[in-house]
Scaffold this motif. Structure first.
Motif, short mmCIF file in Angstrom:
data_model
loop_
_atom_site.label_atom_id
_atom_site.label_comp_id
_atom_site.label_asym_id
_atom_site.label_seq_id
_atom_site.Cartn_x
_atom_site.Cartn_y
_atom_site.Cartn_z
N MET A 190 4.57 3.93 13.00
CA MET A 190 4.42 4.16 11.56
C MET A 190 5.41 3.31 10.77
N SER A 191 6.63 3.20 11.30
CA SER A 191 7.63 2.38 10.60
C SER A 191 7.18 0.93 10.49
N TYR A 198 4.47 0.63 7.89
CA TYR A 198 5.09 0.74 6.56
C TYR A 198 5.75 -0.59 6.18
N LEU A 214 -1.15 4.93 9.18
CA LEU A 214 -0.46 5.97 8.43
C LEU A 214 0.80 5.43 7.75
N GLY A 215 1.50 4.53 8.43
CA GLY A 215 2.65 3.87 7.82
C GLY A 215 2.24 3.04 6.62
N ILE A 233 -0.38 3.59 4.66
CA ILE A 233 -0.71 4.50 3.56
C ILE A 233 0.55 4.95 2.83
N ARG A 234 1.61 5.21 3.59
CA ARG A 234 2.88 5.62 2.98
C ARG A 234 3.43 4.51 2.08
N ALA A 235 3.41 3.27 2.56
CA ALA A 235 3.93 2.16 1.76
C ALA A 235 3.11 1.98 0.49
N ALA A 250 1.36 4.31 -1.09
CA ALA A 250 1.59 5.45 -1.98
C ALA A 250 2.89 5.29 -2.76
N GLU A 251 3.92 4.76 -2.11
CA GLU A 251 5.21 4.58 -2.79
C GLU A 251 5.14 3.56 -3.92
N SER A 283 -3.26 13.96 7.75
CA SER A 283 -2.64 13.16 6.70
C SER A 283 -3.38 13.34 5.37
N SER A 302 -9.87 7.99 3.77
CA SER A 302 -9.02 6.83 3.47
C SER A 302 -9.80 5.54 3.24
#
Length: 335
Positions: A221-222, A225, A250-251, A253-255, A257-258, A281, A328
């Protein structure tokens, strides 16, 4: 502790009959077998595993080697292995081995077990020649790349999984599709090959800067991201991301979203594996489901067929994936 003789006395049979029941070797009438099993239960009898192993020339155990315990994909494969092994009366030991642990690997190979199962053979091959080892003990592997080891193996059609993922995104109107995944070798990486072929067959650009590669066994995930954040920082335009596994997706998606980028309204994201996190998620991840428990069960079958003398040479089992559409992915945003 109860002994085999105690069981024989309780069941009214000879110790030899008890051995036949325990070892499933030789004829025993159904009613006699039932009496012996009942006596074993009543006395809480536990066979002497070492003595039984010496007599049968098997220990009822195999070793499983992996190099990526942090990836939940393998957790579900291991559950399939455990379930299938127990159904066949076997247990297994699990070891985490990387290329910098050669001494540890050699120590494992000196162990007492009936066969070896390797979930990450490309890493282990840096330490030991699995083909040579298979001449001494039964070996089977899980393959997620195209290399031919000449060993019994289970593989999943990952080329088709990624190609179908990309073509699904194209059907939704996406043209600028980024790839997140391992390796940089087309021949060795079916997921990357599936992405390239799908893009090229539809006349789309597939290459730098849309291709974001990560080192082997670093598809976390890292990493997803960081690669996605890097593309955004560089101003690279894309409307969809095809990731080679769910963790990378998933990583990503996090990036997104931020940065205030909405999934799937602004960017669609798709993965491969269908690990539990993909279902939990927000948004739930569209992905290619790999039948992970089936991978584990088939590996056990291939290995025990060798142990029990059923297989005369290397065998191959290929499993297919299933596209699971969730939240997604969506149509390409209007300009």
């Amino acid at each position: 502790m109860a002994t085999r003789v105690d069981v024989a006395r309780r069941a009214g049979v000879s110790p030899t009959t008890v051995s036949r029941v325990l070892n499933e070797n030789g004829y025993v009438a159904a009613d006699v077998r039932e009496r012996v099993l009942q006596a074993i239960k009543e006395l809480n009898y536990v066979p002497n595993r070492m003595a039984r192993s010496l007599k049968m020339k098997r220990c009822g155990q195999f070793t499983c080697i992996i190099s990526s315990l942090s990836n939940p994909f393998y957790h579900e494969v291991l559950l399939g292995i455990e379930r299938a092994a127990l159904e066949r009366g076997y247990t297994f030991s699990l070891y985490n081995v990387t290329r910098d642990r050669e001494a540890y690997m050699k120590l494992i190979l000196e162990g007492f077990y009936d066969g070896l199962m390797v979930l990450t053979p490309y890493e282990v091959m840096n330490v030991v020649d699995l083909k040579e080892l298979s001449r001494k003990i039964p070996v089977c592997i899980y393959k997620d790349r195209s290399s031919d080891f000449g060993l019994s193996h289970v593989q999943v059609n990952l080329y088709q999984a990624m190609r179908r993922n990309v073509e699904y995104l194209i059907e939704l109107g996406h043209r600028d599709i980024a790839f997140l995944g391992e390796y940089d070798d087309h021949e060795e990486n079916p997921r990357y090959a599936g992405y390239l072929d799908a893009m090229r067959d539809h006349g789309l650009v597939a290459g730098t800067p849309l291709v974001q590669l990560v080192p082997y066994l670093r598809d976390t995930m890292s990493a997803g991201y960081e690669r996605t954040a890097s593309m955004l920082d560089q101003g690279i335009r894309f409307t969809a991301i095809a990731a080679s596994n769910d963790l990378l997706a998933l990583g990503a998606i996090r990036a997104l979203a931020e940065r205030g980028i909405r999934v799937p309204r602004d960017v669609s994201v798709i993965g491969i594996d269908d690990v539990e996190l993909a279902r939990m998620s927000t948004p739930a991840l569209t992905t290619a489901r790999i039948p992970k428990a089936d991978v584990g069960a088939k590996l056990v079958q291939l290995l025990l067929d060798q142990v029990e003398g059923v297989a005369s040479g290397p065998r191959s089992v290929e499993l297919q994936t299933e596209l699971v559409v969730r939240e997604s992915t969506g149509r390409v945003p209007l300009p």
